[in-house]
Motif scaffolding. Sequence first.
Motif, PDB file in Angstrom:
ATOM      1  N   PRO A 177      20.846  -9.867  -2.860  1.00 38.86           N
ATOM      2  CA  PRO A 177      19.725 -10.160  -1.741  1.00 38.86           C
ATOM      3  C   PRO A 177      18.641  -9.159  -1.583  1.00 38.86           C
ATOM      4  O   PRO A 177      17.411  -9.339  -1.614  1.00 38.86           O
ATOM      5  CB  PRO A 177      20.701 -10.039  -0.487  1.00 38.86           C
ATOM      6  N   HIS A 178      18.942  -7.761  -1.564  1.00 40.64           N
ATOM      7  CA  HIS A 178      17.819  -6.744  -1.335  1.00 40.64           C
ATOM      8  C   HIS A 178      16.889  -7.110  -2.411  1.00 40.64           C
ATOM      9  O   HIS A 178      15.722  -6.871  -2.276  1.00 40.64           O
ATOM     10  CB  HIS A 178      18.494  -5.540  -1.329  1.00 40.64           C
TER      11      HIS A 178
ATOM     12  N   PHE B 146      14.777 -10.260  -2.390  1.00 37.20           N
ATOM     13  CA  PHE B 146      13.738 -10.531  -1.458  1.00 37.20           C
ATOM     14  C   PHE B 146      12.422  -9.535  -1.553  1.00 37.20           C
ATOM     15  O   PHE B 146      11.368  -9.682  -1.361  1.00 37.20           O
ATOM     16  CB  PHE B 146      14.239 -10.286  -0.153  1.00 37.20           C
ATOM     17  N   ASN B 147      12.920  -8.272  -2.259  1.00 34.50           N
ATOM     18  CA  ASN B 147      11.912  -7.445  -2.553  1.00 34.50           C
ATOM     19  C   ASN B 147      10.964  -7.815  -3.734  1.00 34.50           C
ATOM     20  O   ASN B 147       9.778  -7.735  -3.476  1.00 34.50           O
ATOM     21  CB  ASN B 147      12.466  -5.818  -3.129  1.00 34.50           C
TER      22      ASN B 147
ATOM     23  N   LEU C 178      10.590 -11.218  -4.312  1.00 29.27           N
ATOM     24  CA  LEU C 178       9.860 -12.248  -3.976  1.00 29.27           C
ATOM     25  C   LEU C 178       8.528 -11.733  -3.256  1.00 29.27           C
ATOM     26  O   LEU C 178       7.400 -12.184  -3.154  1.00 29.27           O
ATOM     27  CB  LEU C 178      10.764 -13.128  -3.014  1.00 29.27           C
ATOM     28  N   ASN C 179       8.830 -10.695  -2.203  1.00 27.47           N
ATOM     29  CA  ASN C 179       7.588 -10.174  -1.654  1.00 27.47           C
ATOM     30  C   ASN C 179       6.435  -9.476  -2.495  1.00 27.47           C
ATOM     31  O   ASN C 179       5.429  -9.916  -2.372  1.00 27.47           O
ATOM     32  CB  ASN C 179       8.076  -8.973  -1.007  1.00 27.47           C
ATOM     33  N   THR C 180       7.031  -9.034  -3.800  1.00 32.04           N
ATOM     34  CA  THR C 180       5.919  -8.540  -4.880  1.00 32.04           C
ATOM     35  C   THR C 180       5.196  -9.587  -5.443  1.00 32.04           C
ATOM     36  O   THR C 180       3.902  -9.482  -5.429  1.00 32.04           O
ATOM     37  CB  THR C 180       6.885  -7.559  -5.713  1.00 32.04           C
TER      38      THR C 180
ATOM     39  N   ARG D 280       4.681 -12.378  -4.231  1.00 31.76           N
ATOM     40  CA  ARG D 280       3.847 -12.924  -3.029  1.00 31.76           C
ATOM     41  C   ARG D 280       2.466 -12.207  -3.108  1.00 31.76           C
ATOM     42  O   ARG D 280       1.570 -12.866  -2.843  1.00 31.76           O
ATOM     43  CB  ARG D 280       4.277 -12.811  -1.675  1.00 31.76           C
ATOM     44  N   GLY D 281       2.467 -10.827  -3.221  1.00 34.38           N
ATOM     45  CA  GLY D 281       1.573 -10.021  -3.416  1.00 34.38           C
ATOM     46  C   GLY D 281       0.506  -9.807  -4.750  1.00 34.38           C
ATOM     47  O   GLY D 281      -0.454  -9.996  -4.586  1.00 34.38           O
ATOM     48  N   LEU D 282       1.010 -10.580  -5.770  1.00 32.09           N
ATOM     49  CA  LEU D 282       0.658 -10.751  -7.062  1.00 32.09           C
ATOM     50  C   LEU D 282      -0.344 -12.062  -7.262  1.00 32.09           C
ATOM     51  O   LEU D 282      -1.004 -12.059  -7.729  1.00 32.09           O
ATOM     52  CB  LEU D 282       1.610 -10.630  -8.213  1.00 32.09           C
TER      53      LEU D 282
ATOM     54  N   ARG E  29       6.531  -2.910  -9.310  1.00 26.64           N
ATOM     55  CA  ARG E  29       6.752  -2.541  -8.035  1.00 26.64           C
ATOM     56  C   ARG E  29       6.571  -1.124  -7.603  1.00 26.64           C
ATOM     57  O   ARG E  29       5.653  -0.703  -6.516  1.00 26.64           O
ATOM     58  CB  ARG E  29       8.210  -2.824  -7.348  1.00 26.64           C
TER      59      ARG E  29
ATOM     60  N   GLU F  98       5.363   0.670  -1.921  1.00 23.66           N
ATOM     61  CA  GLU F  98       4.977  -0.161  -2.979  1.00 23.66           C
ATOM     62  C   GLU F  98       3.782  -0.741  -2.724  1.00 23.66           C
ATOM     63  O   GLU F  98       3.274  -1.447  -1.783  1.00 23.66           O
ATOM     64  CB  GLU F  98       6.091  -1.253  -3.319  1.00 23.66           C
TER      65      GLU F  98
ATOM     66  N   ILE G 283       2.077  -3.020  -4.425  1.00 23.31           N
ATOM     67  CA  ILE G 283       1.831  -4.679  -4.341  1.00 23.31           C
ATOM     68  C   ILE G 283       2.426  -5.113  -2.846  1.00 23.31           C
ATOM     69  O   ILE G 283       1.484  -6.033  -2.332  1.00 23.31           O
ATOM     70  CB  ILE G 283       2.257  -5.066  -5.397  1.00 23.31           C
TER      71      ILE G 283
ATOM     72  N   ALA H 293       0.422  -7.126   0.025  1.00 26.62           N
ATOM     73  CA  ALA H 293       0.953  -8.355   0.508  1.00 26.62           C
ATOM     74  C   ALA H 293       0.850  -8.334   1.966  1.00 26.62           C
ATOM     75  O   ALA H 293       0.309  -9.349   2.792  1.00 26.62           O
ATOM     76  CB  ALA H 293       2.422  -8.494  -0.011  1.00 26.62           C
TER      77      ALA H 293
ATOM     78  N   TYR I  84      16.082  -6.568   2.780  1.00 30.73           N
ATOM     79  CA  TYR I  84      17.545  -7.399   3.351  1.00 30.73           C
ATOM     80  C   TYR I  84      18.426  -5.973   3.393  1.00 30.73           C
ATOM     81  O   TYR I  84      18.835  -5.553   2.292  1.00 30.73           O
ATOM     82  CB  TYR I  84      17.976  -8.325   2.445  1.00 30.73           C
TER      83      TYR I  84
ATOM     84  N   PRO J 165       9.925 -11.766   2.142  1.00 32.75           N
ATOM     85  CA  PRO J 165       8.409 -11.797   1.767  1.00 32.75           C
ATOM     86  C   PRO J 165       7.752 -12.017   3.224  1.00 32.75           C
ATOM     87  O   PRO J 165       8.190 -12.950   3.889  1.00 32.75           O
ATOM     88  CB  PRO J 165       8.119 -12.753   0.865  1.00 32.75           C
TER      89      PRO J 165
END
Lengths: 345, 251
Positions: free
Chosen positions: A172-173, A176-177, A179-181, A183-185, A233, B9, B11, B15, B82, B101
């Motif tokens: 999970p951790h 989600f990290n 996915l967040n990255t 999203r930023g890319l 990241r 980070e 990126i 975001a 998370y 995200p």
Amino acid sequence: MERESLFPRNIFTYPLAFISATAFIVAIHVVVLVALISYGNSHSDRAFTAIGSHIIIALWLYLTTFTILRSRMADKWKVLTAVCSAILTGGPVVYLTILLQNSVLDEPIHPIESFKFLSTGSVYVITALFLFLQCTVIVIWIRNRQKTQKINALVIENLRNRYLALKQQLSPHFLFNSLNTLRGLIGNDDERAIDYVDNLADMFRYTLQEKSVVTLRDELDFLSAYSALLLVRFGSALHIEIDCGSEYDDWYIPPMSLQTLVENATKHNVISDTTPLHITISMAEGEFVRVSNGRMPKTDPVKSNGTGLLNLSERALLLTGRDISINRTDETFTVDVPLVSPLKK
Amino acid sequence: MNALIIEDEEIAMRALTDAIHASDYDIGVIGKAKTITESVAWLTANPMPDIIFMDINLGDGSSFSIFERVQITCPVIFVTAYDEFALKAFEVNCIDYLLKPITPRQINRAMKKLDSIGNLTRSENIDRLLEWIGTQNHAYRRSFLVAYKDKLLPVATSDVAFFYATDKQTHITTYDGRTYTSESSLDNIGRSLPPDEFFRANRQYIIAHRAIKEITVWFAGKLSVSLYIDTPEHIIVSRAKASQFKSWYTK
């Protein structure tokens, strides 16, 4: 823990031991008999009688031995009684048998030849003790094998569960990290976003497999994908160098072992532009893969329950027969993970 | 509205900035910090922003320690991927947080919630959060890295019969009778052990529940405890601790 008896009562493997030991002794006698007859021994009839009586006495001794083994006596008394019964039964019965033999064959023992009686008698006693020993060995062997199988099954089951737990922990951790990255890319650097998705897919596919060992090549490919994700990241704050050559590509290693160590390094050490973290993965002498990182512990103690290294140590021992080797200096932290030759698998 | 973003980070920082800009609120990002050190430096050098977006796990440690080093008077919105422990901490203490995200919608929701509670409540909540985190012993150690001969070995906590402190070192003895040394102090080790399974018998010993063989009453209300594994010295539980020990043992 209470010490278990060497000769347990009521163990169900006794009949098996009895049958196999008896079969063994009968087979040996038959072979000897056949050999004596086929070589045209002049006393083949006498040899036949001798061997016949030998088998009978062997069976008799077995029965008494088993009665003793199944009794409630302590181990040392069981041994002592078995030895005494072998001598007590062996001696007179041998004497009677020889008397019988002599009367049947009408060849009385000459007083000078009485030593033959002694030697034959001791052969019987030795045989009886040999049978007793044989039985004991078989029983112990079967019991140990059952025990080892049971323990191994438990250990493997336990490790498998922990390995599954490890994978769950990762998910999970990290997901989600990532996915967040991602999203930023997206929209800013689509090319890297595509690479990122590919690596993420490779990595997760690898974590879903249920193998107990993998080849070093597969593990290194997985580690490359994982490292690529981390490098995106953390940028220039993290350096990961993988240099293992290709000589050991088809050797085996516990799955996710190198990833665990890289993850540990990133979890416990400072990663920042001013204090970048360097991790190198290389070969070490004696068929080990070495994961080495600079030490710059984070200021506050990291929330870690310390399962990573323990789990890895147990898996390495079980799967390769060798333990991991951990070294810590003020500047570096190094762990060597053992490989297994493809021939030994 | 001026915001400071704390995120390690690159990126993820971008975001978060994009999501803030795309939200319904007019928030300008006036500062960015990537580490605890940078955050503390920024906050000391600049006037307090209107709001701080703060990632929990930073490259040099947990961002909660920023609060110990600098006085923060503005509202804080935490950001995490998370982290079950952090999420529990936030729920218990009514703290705003964003989950990665991060989307503009999440920012809108958090800002709206922020508007509805008073400023005083917010800082009180953060104080309570920090206090709550301090009292939670959320992760007991399952293993210790110990020295044995010239090597380091991981030893499972469940294999340990007792911990024993001498002048300089802490020794760890397992059920198979082996003794290792550890760099941690007995106090530090004690804090990371599950309290049901281990007891601090006295200044020198922490003993495992299942290692206890016999407890006998010593003179003056003290207790003498013997273990299945030989100990270098007699374990005596003082009178003051005796009843606590008995209730722990029988629990």
